[in-house]
Scaffold this motif. Structure first.
Motif, PDB file in Angstrom:
ATOM      1  N   ASN A 114       1.094  -1.416   0.513  1.00 15.61           N
ATOM      2  CA  ASN A 114       0.191   0.053  -0.133  1.00 15.61           C
ATOM      3  C   ASN A 114       0.857   1.121  -0.124  1.00 15.61           C
ATOM      4  N   THR A 115       0.196   1.989  -0.417  1.00 12.19           N
ATOM      5  CA  THR A 115       0.965   3.882  -0.333  1.00 12.19           C
ATOM      6  C   THR A 115      -0.325   4.199   0.789  1.00 12.19           C
ATOM      7  N   SER A 116       0.565   5.362   1.593  1.00 11.09           N
ATOM      8  CA  SER A 116      -0.192   5.701   2.276  1.00 11.09           C
ATOM      9  C   SER A 116       0.015   7.280   2.511  1.00 11.09           C
ATOM     10  N   VAL A 117      -0.402   7.980   2.838  1.00 10.98           N
ATOM     11  CA  VAL A 117      -0.035   9.213   2.963  1.00 10.98           C
ATOM     12  C   VAL A 117      -0.274  10.214   4.202  1.00 10.98           C
ATOM     13  N   GLN A 118       0.938  11.469   4.419  1.00 12.94           N
ATOM     14  CA  GLN A 118       0.617  11.682   5.351  1.00 12.94           C
ATOM     15  C   GLN A 118       0.974  13.212   5.443  1.00 12.94           C
ATOM     16  N   ILE A 127       4.545  17.101   2.470  1.00 14.28           N
ATOM     17  CA  ILE A 127       3.223  16.366   1.735  1.00 14.28           C
ATOM     18  C   ILE A 127       4.321  14.714   1.192  1.00 14.28           C
ATOM     19  N   THR A 128       4.110  13.259   2.070  1.00 16.60           N
ATOM     20  CA  THR A 128       4.743  12.648   2.193  1.00 16.60           C
ATOM     21  C   THR A 128       3.634  11.430   1.590  1.00 16.60           C
ATOM     22  N   VAL A 129       4.608  10.729   0.794  1.00 15.35           N
ATOM     23  CA  VAL A 129       3.418   9.783   0.287  1.00 15.35           C
ATOM     24  C   VAL A 129       4.827   8.608   0.377  1.00 15.35           C
ATOM     25  N   PHE A 130       4.517   7.504   0.813  1.00 16.42           N
ATOM     26  CA  PHE A 130       5.145   5.744   0.765  1.00 16.42           C
ATOM     27  C   PHE A 130       5.234   5.077   0.210  1.00 16.42           C
ATOM     28  N   ALA A 131       6.100   4.779  -0.222  1.00 11.94           N
ATOM     29  CA  ALA A 131       6.436   4.719  -1.505  1.00 11.94           C
ATOM     30  C   ALA A 131       6.005   2.630  -0.811  1.00 11.94           C
ATOM     31  N   SER A 132       5.975   1.090  -1.486  1.00 14.85           N
ATOM     32  CA  SER A 132       5.395   0.334  -1.260  1.00 14.85           C
ATOM     33  C   SER A 132       6.465  -0.960  -0.865  1.00 14.85           C
ATOM     34  N   ASP A 133       7.133  -1.832  -0.846  1.00 12.37           N
ATOM     35  CA  ASP A 133       7.536  -3.017  -0.183  1.00 12.37           C
ATOM     36  C   ASP A 133       8.033  -3.144  -1.996  1.00 12.37           C
ATOM     37  N   TYR A 134       7.275  -3.284  -2.768  1.00  9.72           N
ATOM     38  CA  TYR A 134       7.527  -3.831  -4.267  1.00  9.72           C
ATOM     39  C   TYR A 134       7.403  -2.487  -4.744  1.00  9.72           C
ATOM     40  N   LEU A 135       8.173  -1.768  -5.488  1.00  5.30           N
ATOM     41  CA  LEU A 135       7.698  -0.817  -6.620  1.00  5.30           C
ATOM     42  C   LEU A 135       7.868  -0.516  -8.060  1.00  5.30           C
ATOM     43  N   ASN A 136       6.486  -0.700  -7.835  1.00  2.00           N
ATOM     44  CA  ASN A 136       6.680  -1.987 -10.172  1.00  2.00           C
ATOM     45  C   ASN A 136       5.924  -1.175 -10.283  1.00  2.00           C
ATOM     46  N   GLY A 170       3.997   2.008  -8.383  1.00  2.00           N
ATOM     47  CA  GLY A 170       4.685   2.890  -9.373  1.00  2.00           C
ATOM     48  C   GLY A 170       3.386   4.222  -9.624  1.00  2.00           C
ATOM     49  N   GLU A 171       2.597   3.175 -10.359  1.00  2.00           N
ATOM     50  CA  GLU A 171       1.217   4.731 -10.628  1.00  2.00           C
ATOM     51  C   GLU A 171       0.154   4.957  -9.386  1.00  2.00           C
ATOM     52  N   LYS A 172       0.399   4.317  -8.420  1.00  3.26           N
ATOM     53  CA  LYS A 172      -0.637   4.481  -7.087  1.00  3.26           C
ATOM     54  C   LYS A 172      -0.034   5.739  -6.434  1.00  3.26           C
ATOM     55  N   ILE A 173       1.917   5.547  -7.009  1.00  2.53           N
ATOM     56  CA  ILE A 173       2.472   6.599  -6.360  1.00  2.53           C
ATOM     57  C   ILE A 173       2.331   8.497  -6.978  1.00  2.53           C
ATOM     58  N   GLU A 174       2.186   7.823  -8.733  1.00  3.94           N
ATOM     59  CA  GLU A 174       2.150   9.463  -9.459  1.00  3.94           C
ATOM     60  C   GLU A 174       1.153   9.664  -9.227  1.00  3.94           C
ATOM     61  N   ARG A 175      -0.172   8.859  -9.040  1.00  6.74           N
ATOM     62  CA  ARG A 175      -0.801   9.420  -9.259  1.00  6.74           C
ATOM     63  C   ARG A 175      -1.072  10.090  -7.688  1.00  6.74           C
ATOM     64  N   LEU A 185       7.163  18.154  -1.148  1.00  8.55           N
ATOM     65  CA  LEU A 185       6.377  16.112  -1.401  1.00  8.55           C
ATOM     66  C   LEU A 185       7.772  15.754  -1.106  1.00  8.55           C
ATOM     67  N   GLU A 186       7.578  14.251  -0.257  1.00  4.39           N
ATOM     68  CA  GLU A 186       8.991  13.348   0.081  1.00  4.39           C
ATOM     69  C   GLU A 186       8.022  12.052  -0.468  1.00  4.39           C
ATOM     70  N   VAL A 187       8.684  11.655  -0.968  1.00  4.06           N
ATOM     71  CA  VAL A 187       8.570  10.326  -1.492  1.00  4.06           C
ATOM     72  C   VAL A 187       9.285   9.282  -0.448  1.00  4.06           C
ATOM     73  N   ASN A 188       8.539   8.303   0.516  1.00  7.82           N
ATOM     74  CA  ASN A 188       9.514   8.007   1.627  1.00  7.82           C
ATOM     75  C   ASN A 188       8.849   6.488   1.237  1.00  7.82           C
ATOM     76  N   PHE A 189      10.843   5.657   0.665  1.00  8.52           N
ATOM     77  CA  PHE A 189      11.612   4.142   0.923  1.00  8.52           C
ATOM     78  C   PHE A 189      11.787   3.753   1.790  1.00  8.52           C
ATOM     79  N   LYS A 190      11.202   3.806   2.788  1.00  9.64           N
ATOM     80  CA  LYS A 190      11.194   2.905   4.329  1.00  9.64           C
ATOM     81  C   LYS A 190      11.051   1.764   3.796  1.00  9.64           C
ATOM     82  N   ASN A 191       9.467   1.907   3.424  1.00 16.21           N
ATOM     83  CA  ASN A 191       9.063   0.020   3.426  1.00 16.21           C
ATOM     84  C   ASN A 191       9.806  -0.978   2.041  1.00 16.21           C
ATOM     85  N   THR A 192      10.405   0.105   1.021  1.00 17.27           N
ATOM     86  CA  THR A 192      10.908  -0.491   0.081  1.00 17.27           C
ATOM     87  C   THR A 192      11.738  -1.587  -0.056  1.00 17.27           C
TER      88      THR A 192
END
Ligand SMILES: Nc1ncnc2c1ncn2[C@@H]1O[C@H](COP(=O)(O)OP(=O)(O)O)[C@@H](O)[C@H]1O
Ligand SMILES: Nc1ncnc2c1ncn2[C@@H]1O[C@H](COP(=O)(O)OP(=O)(O)O)[C@@H](O)[C@H]1O
Lengths: 177, 102, 177, 102
Positions: free
Chosen positions: B2-6, B12-21, B25-30, B43-50
């Protein structure tokens, strides 16, 4: 290194087996392929199954003392090769055939798919119009030490080698022009 | 996956999921495009779960970089693993976005 | 459920493939086996390779919404079957052949080895003198919902089924007399 | 896959490894027998690191149980996962040794 011992053991059980099956058809010599550290895996295409393969190769590489950095490179290369097979292979059976062979000093990963042979597809590495694609093969070559493409009878096979180094000089990290 | 927003201060931080495919990826982009359109300037894209990023995921991240630069928004890729930084460097992303190591 | 969609897609790419290889030998119908959720794995015997297989089945079962308890049972059953193949199989090629098939409501695990056929070995489940052995097959049957033994041409095959239950009554946990 | 030993008050604790099979089981058995021979009267086998136990491992644990009962030493299997308890129960170990859940 247990290869020698294993071979002796395998020969012992082979003999035992021939004694156990005296009436069985003679086993053709080819059936007796002794390969101590060879793993095979077949996964269906799609639904991120490349991750399952990546985690399997991760465990195998870790057991064989590959370093975390090399393991990550191997995983990513495997994922890219699987995605290519899925995206470009036009595979009739929708399966990815994988073989992992571990030698004393290297791991060789073979990813095959039935369907399109590489030469049937558009030529390799000609940058597509969209500059944002065509990275898969570039990445493979940068992440692994040796990459070979073969067109086999009914599809495409990619063999990728990573050498085991405990330390020493690292490859340059840049694949861009 | 899941990507989630905080919301986090002004960024604004968007979290990337464990597998960025492609899919994740399209979910993050959206999500990023929506925030940028709504006027977000940092904007921050956070990859801690990736754990793994594939090349299609990276090409989509380039779209995010373009979208941010089009509206002059700040963009940071944070909590990026060493291996993913290496991968981003191979494809020159480090020249186009700020990368913060995990 | 994506089976239908995948089948349509597979038929599409099969057609595309036939167009791409008009001069290729006709593909025998058997080559086109469409099995959407079938995984195969071959591991060398020894060096705890059953753990690699156990972790792979764990990931597959987790994706298919098996509960942690069922996943642990599946892992342990797989480990026991692999140990039996290694210990009793007298395998000439020292390999364990595994197949994991996922259906909507179950997972079927097949573990095969070349070498001794089950009936060539001493009869099943006759308690050996040492009361502390002979638990492997008992465990398999308790951990899984259905277990079948087959002697195949050149060895032994065990098929084990676990049904997917989201909740509901659990099997009794006791296998002892 | 190491077993390690830690004196803990009067009870001696032996740690089982992540995979309890023939090899690592025999190591535990050896260690336990040594402590018992040295006069240890309270022994704990700790399973906090143990993910999988196979049937050969279990048969070796029965040997440890016998060895402890031969010298009237207390024996506890501690930090056992739910699944491993289930497995031990299938083979009746719960009737012969104290099991403490993780
Ligand atoms: N397994 C394969 N089967 C057939 N063609 C392939 C395969 N892998 C790669 N190719 C061909 O090589 C080209 C380059 O692949 P790649 O560098 O991964 O870029 P991209 O996937 O973005 O097109 C593909 O567009 C495809 O034509
Ligand atoms: N893969 C196999 N190939 C041949 N024989 C087997 C196989 N698996 C089990 N057996 C036979 O079944 C018997 C019972 O197995 P099991 O219940 O696991 O107990 P144990 O392994 O302790 O003997 C074995 O002793 C062996 O004779």
């Amino acid at each position: 290194w247990t290869v020698k011992k294993d071979r002796v053991e395998a020969e012992r059980v082979l003999e035992a087996n021939l004694v156990l099956h005296p009436s069985a058809e003679p086993r053709p010599a080819l059936r007796y392929q002794f390969v101590p550290n060879e793993y095979e895996m077949v996964v269906p295409m799609g639904e991120d199954t490349e991750l399952i393969a990546a985690h399997t190769i991760e465990e195998i590489a870790r057991r064989h003392e590959f370093e975390p950095r090399a393991i990550n490179q191997i995983k990513t290369a495997l994922v890219e090769a699987c995605i290519n097979a899925t995206e470009h292979g036009m595979s009739p059976d929708r399966k990815i055939y994988q073989k992992f062979t571990i030698d004393e000093d290297k791991i060789v990963i073979t990813i095959s798919n039935r369907g399109v042979r590489l030469t049937d597809a558009k030529p390799l590495e000609i940058s597509p119009d969209d500059q944002r694609r065509g990275w898969g093969l570039k990445l493979l070559k940068t992440l692994m030490d040796d990459v070979k493409f073969e067109q086999v009878n009914d599809g495409t096979r990619i063999s990728m080698t990573k050498f085991l180094r405990t330390s020493g000089p690292e490859k340059s990290a840049s694949a861009t022009a | 996956m899941n990507t989630s927003v905080q919301p986090l201060g002004e960024t604004i931080t968007v979290f990337a999921s464990d597998y960025l495919n492609k899919l994740s990826g399209e979910k993050i982009e959206r999500e990023c495009r929506e925030f940028l359109q709504a006027g977000c300037t940092a904007l921050e894209v956070n990859f801690k779960n990736t754990e793994i990023v594939n090349s299609i995921g990276i090409s989509i991240l380039l779209g995010v970089i373009d979208a941010a630069s089009d509206v002059n928004a700040e963009l940071v890729f944070s909590d990026v693993s060493e291996h993913t930084v290496e991968l981003f460097e191979m494809l020159g992303l480090n020249n186009r976005v700020v990368l913060k190591l995990r």
